[in-house]
Design an enzyme around this catalytic site. Structure first.
Site, short mmCIF file in Angstrom:
data_model
loop_
_atom_site.label_atom_id
_atom_site.label_comp_id
_atom_site.label_asym_id
_atom_site.label_seq_id
_atom_site.Cartn_x
_atom_site.Cartn_y
_atom_site.Cartn_z
N TYR A 70 -43.79 37.24 -34.76
CA TYR A 70 -45.26 37.49 -34.74
C TYR A 70 -46.04 36.06 -34.63
O TYR A 70 -45.63 35.38 -35.43
CB TYR A 70 -45.79 38.39 -35.84
N LYS A 109 -39.53 42.12 -69.89
CA LYS A 109 -40.69 42.80 -69.06
C LYS A 109 -40.18 42.43 -67.51
O LYS A 109 -39.46 41.93 -67.10
CB LYS A 109 -41.96 42.23 -69.40
#
Length: 369
Positions: A261, A34
């Site tokens: 940042y 999955k």
């Protein structure tokens, strides 16, 4: 082409599947593929796992099962969650084996099989302590009887899932195995026989022989990642994924220069600052620059400098060895004598290794070897 990619070693997948299949004999191995095979690529991994000894595949979504069938992968495919009622026609069409645990799902499965004129094998899931999905133990006999009464359904499996098996000393796993055994006894006494019994995930398969039953469902271990740091020494697994990029730009900055940042990072000394083209839009966590994240350049560990940005990451390369544009960078995997594992990255981010590989973004192409 952007020089950022993931190398996926299919021989490593085959090694891990073979190792696990041998360990759990005579139980069969179901390979859990999955979430795009935990970020590794569902179709190539599924083919490799089937060739290496997996007798069943497991997915979460009907669409994942459809992809396997469209790739001409023919071995049984188990749906780990009950589909929505309107999805059962597709379940039958693509020869998927659904999990059921609610009356509505059971009825929809039977109706879809009847419409197609086929018998549909189903696996009944019971909740023994995960509290996620699955029928309460008190309802399992009723549901098993209902499956037997339907002319279009076969009870092909009864299973459960363990919540803390990656903690080897946690006694709750033994409790769940005990509860599951008790449930199986009740089913036998009620006349239900011949179904596959499965409880084990990777951690149970590796550390709890009493939980192997007829089949084990291995996910994280087939990708070469231990279920938890505490289980790293249980088997010689081979990591299948290496994430690489290249240095895009190098500049020399002075001591004290703020980077990225928020200016959370300031160069501790004059240094080479490398920019690499990978960022949080690729699934590389923004926080790695403020929690000790590193990469490998020239076989040496180098600190991520400041916040990871959307498309780029800065790396403090020091001054002891020259770094140039085009140099290979390894973010996950081995370079020379050094290795950065998914487990290491997960520990820095206070998460699990599963998340590290699963969150790799679609912008990162895969190269299979």
């Amino acid at each position: 082409m952007r020089p950022t990619w993931a190398d996926i070693s299919l021989p490593a997948i085959a090694h891990n599947v073979g190792l696990l299949a041998e360990l759990v004999q005579p139980a069969e191995l179901c390979a859990v593929v999955k979430a795009d095979a935990y970020g590794h690529g569902i179709v190539p991994v599924a083919r490799t796992a089937a060739q290496a000894g997996a007798t069943m595949l497991a997915v979460a979504l009907v669409d994942e099962g459809r992809r396997l069938r469209e790739a001409d992968i023919d071995i049984p495919v188990l749906l780990l969650s009950e589909p929505r009622p309107n999805e059962f026609a597709a379940v039958v069409e693509h020869r998927l084996t659904p999990t059921v645990y609610q009356g509505e799902g059971l009825a929809a499965a039977a109706a879809a099989a009847a419409t197609a004129g086929e018998r549909l094998p189903v696996h009944l899931k019971v909740d023994t302590g995960m509290a996620r999905v699955g029928a309460p133990p008190a309802q399992v006999l009723m549901l098993a009887d209902a499956i037997a009464e339907r002319g279009t359904l076969d009870l092909a499996g009864v299973w459960t899932h363990c919540a803390v098996a990656d903690e080897p000393d946690n006694s709750f796993t033994a409790y769940q195995i005990e509860q599951y055994n008790h449930l199986l006894s009740r089913l036998r006494l009620a006349g239900h026989h011949g179904f596959s019994r499965h409880l084990a995930n990777s951690a149970v398969a590796m550390a709890h022989p009493a939980g192997r039953f007829d089949m084990v469902r291995c996910g994280i271990a087939i990708y070469g990642i231990p279920p938890s740091p505490a289980m790293a020494a249980h088997l010689p697994l081979q990591p299948a994924m290496t994430v690489r990029t290249e240095v895009a730009m190098v500049k020399t900055i002075a001591a004290g220069t703020p980077v990225s940042y928020g200016h959370h990072y300031r160069a501790p000394a004059d240094t080479q600052l490398a920019t690499i083209p990978i960022g949080y839009a690729d699934g590389w966590s923004r926080r790695l620059g403020v929690c000790g994240g590193e990469v490998l350049i020239g076989g040496r560990r180098r600190a991520i400098a400041g916040m990871v940005t959307m498309d780029q990451t800065m790396v403090d390369c020091g001054v002891d060895h020259p770094v140039a544009p085009g140099d290979e960078v390894v973010l996950l995997g081995r370079q020379g004598d050094e290795e950065i594992t998914a487990t290491e990255i997960a520990e820095r981010l206070d998460t699990v290794a599963y998340e590290i590989v699963c969150q790799l973004g679609r912008r990162v192409p895969h190269r299979f070897s």
